[in-house]
Enzyme design. Sequence first.
Site, PDB file in Angstrom:
ATOM      1  CG  PHE A 281      -0.087   0.383   2.508  1.00  0.00           C
ATOM      2  CD1 PHE A 281       0.031   1.724   2.738  1.00  0.00           C
ATOM      3  CD2 PHE A 281       0.228  -0.571   3.365  1.00  0.00           C
ATOM      4  CE1 PHE A 281       0.789   2.088   3.798  1.00  0.00           C
ATOM      5  CE2 PHE A 281       1.004  -0.059   4.540  1.00  0.00           C
ATOM      6  CZ  PHE A 281       1.252   1.104   4.979  1.00  0.00           C
TER       7      PHE A 281
ATOM      8  CE  LYS B  57      -3.119  -8.623  -4.377  1.00  0.00           C
ATOM      9  NZ  LYS B  57      -3.309  -7.797  -3.227  1.00  0.00           N
TER      10      LYS B  57
ATOM     11  CD  GLU C 205      -5.456  -6.422   0.494  1.00  0.00           C
ATOM     12  OE1 GLU C 205      -4.206  -6.166  -0.213  1.00  0.00           O
ATOM     13  OE2 GLU C 205      -5.493  -7.408   1.288  1.00  0.00           O
TER      14      GLU C 205
ATOM     15  CB  SER D  63       4.919  -7.517   5.453  1.00  0.00           C
ATOM     16  OG  SER D  63       4.072  -8.555   5.004  1.00  0.00           O
TER      17      SER D  63
ATOM     18  CB  CYS E 112      10.509  -0.595   2.792  1.00  0.00           C
ATOM     19  SG  CYS E 112      11.322  -0.059   1.120  1.00  0.00           S
TER      20      CYS E 112
ATOM     21  CD  GLU F  75       8.563  -2.873   8.188  1.00  0.00           C
ATOM     22  OE1 GLU F  75       8.038  -4.195   7.954  1.00  0.00           O
ATOM     23  OE2 GLU F  75       8.853  -2.251   7.256  1.00  0.00           O
TER      24      GLU F  75
END
Length: 480
Positions: free
Chosen positions: A145, A169, A172, A222, A277, A371
Amino acid sequence: MNTETIEKAAIEASSNTLDVTSPLDGSTLAQIEIASAKTIEETVEKSAIAFKSWAVAPIRERVQILFSFKAKVEENIEALAAIISKENGKTQNEARDEIKRGLEIVEFATAIPHLGLETTLEVSRGVRCKTELAPLGVTVGITPFNFPAMVPMWMFPISLACGNTFILKPSEQTPLAALKMAELFQEAGLPDGVFSVVNGDRHTAQALIENETVKAVGFVGSTPVARSIYSLAGQHGKRALALGGAKNHITLMPDADPEIAASNIVASAMGCAGQRCMAASVLLMVGDCKDTLNEVVDLSKMIKLGSDLGAVISPVAKQRITGYIDKAEAEGASILADGRDIDSTLSENGNWVGPTIIDGVSKDSACSREEIFGPVLSVIHVDSLDEALAIENASPFGNAASIYTTNGATAEIYSSQANAGMVGINIGVPVPRDPFPFGGWNTSRFGVGDMTGAEGVRFWSQTKKITSKWTSKAAHSWMS
Ligand code: NAD
């Protein structure tokens, strides 16, 4: 039926749409269709049909469409940035910047014909070997995301230029930028089926990986998911490169320039609400760096939520982030800037967390090791560079590591010993800009090579080795 199959069937039966909500105010932005198993099959089939003609188009023709796509994105940059800002929660400026960074990969991909990656050599008298880069077929990208445009752009420009077709893909949580990019591709003249977007969640991702026609999978997200995707792809005989999460350290030496260091550290830790990240998450202060820390705190407090900094992705993310702050406080750390105190003018339905600096964190606490993925910087005090490197290198992650120093020898020692794929010297977000490749080490990456640059070309193509002999009949023998 096992639990997974029942869960999958229940999802297919119960709902085939998904609300996209804005982290800024909780409003519903759109309802998107979750691709059914049939839609996934059909998309892959369409992609495979499109591959037949796309793969044989000369690379110069393919990259012409990438040039047009770049122009379309530039024409529509504010609209695309607005979509990203609304669905992801970052500011319009941050969204515009991510698009620009993504376009650098498009630029790189248009230059692939000029890289001279294919070679030829007379390996023996009259015998020539040459290598050719061949496409793989239908390729897939599964993305997170936090960069709805840039991360997909790490993958599809290179894959498409190499002659593959590509199915994206997206997360979502942020599917709208992907749909806009598909629209811009259409306007740029990309043939039907060459680039497709399939929306959905982990089941959609898994169905794509398991589909026999799909040849390669690029993943960014992740670490637990990267690990499982890499393994699933392996089970199905697919080539995969899966970039995972991160826990990035910045080492601050007492000889660092306090102003440069402080502003960079704050930008690295807080930019994009810490949902990068490459964001600094732990500050390792060597010796006495009090002045710089004070400056870091002052600058963090000056950041205005809403205008300078966006919201975090979801209520769950907000809860996770503030949970880490609560825990550190309960363990006795000092909260020098507290992102839990929110400006009351912000929408109470938004997921707001402000810049947070936690001082005196122990190296074993959750804040130091896990994280957090929010605008939180944990400060650990150490006595030496060796101690800083030991903490940094004990992390299972290995995405980015940076040092602030004015001493070249210290910088050399640090860069040679830091156990991370991307090292910064007086750079808080050490993203290697193109043509240098992007990719971490350890549990920040599963697979071989990096995502972008020439390594990206290697990942999205395969090498054909052709050996030929065109000698006169008299000189011909079976040997080479
Ligand atoms: P995520 O791992 O939850 O999701 C990423 C993608 O994987 C989404 O499209 C999601 O639908 C899909 N997915 C989730 N679970 C799955 C499963 N079990 N099987 C198959 N697909 C699955 O990540 P996120 O929360 O969207 O993004 C944040 C994470 O991404 C952070 O950990 C961040 O560090 C990481 N990230 C890494 C890099 C990098 O370059 N290393 C870059 C950006 C983000």
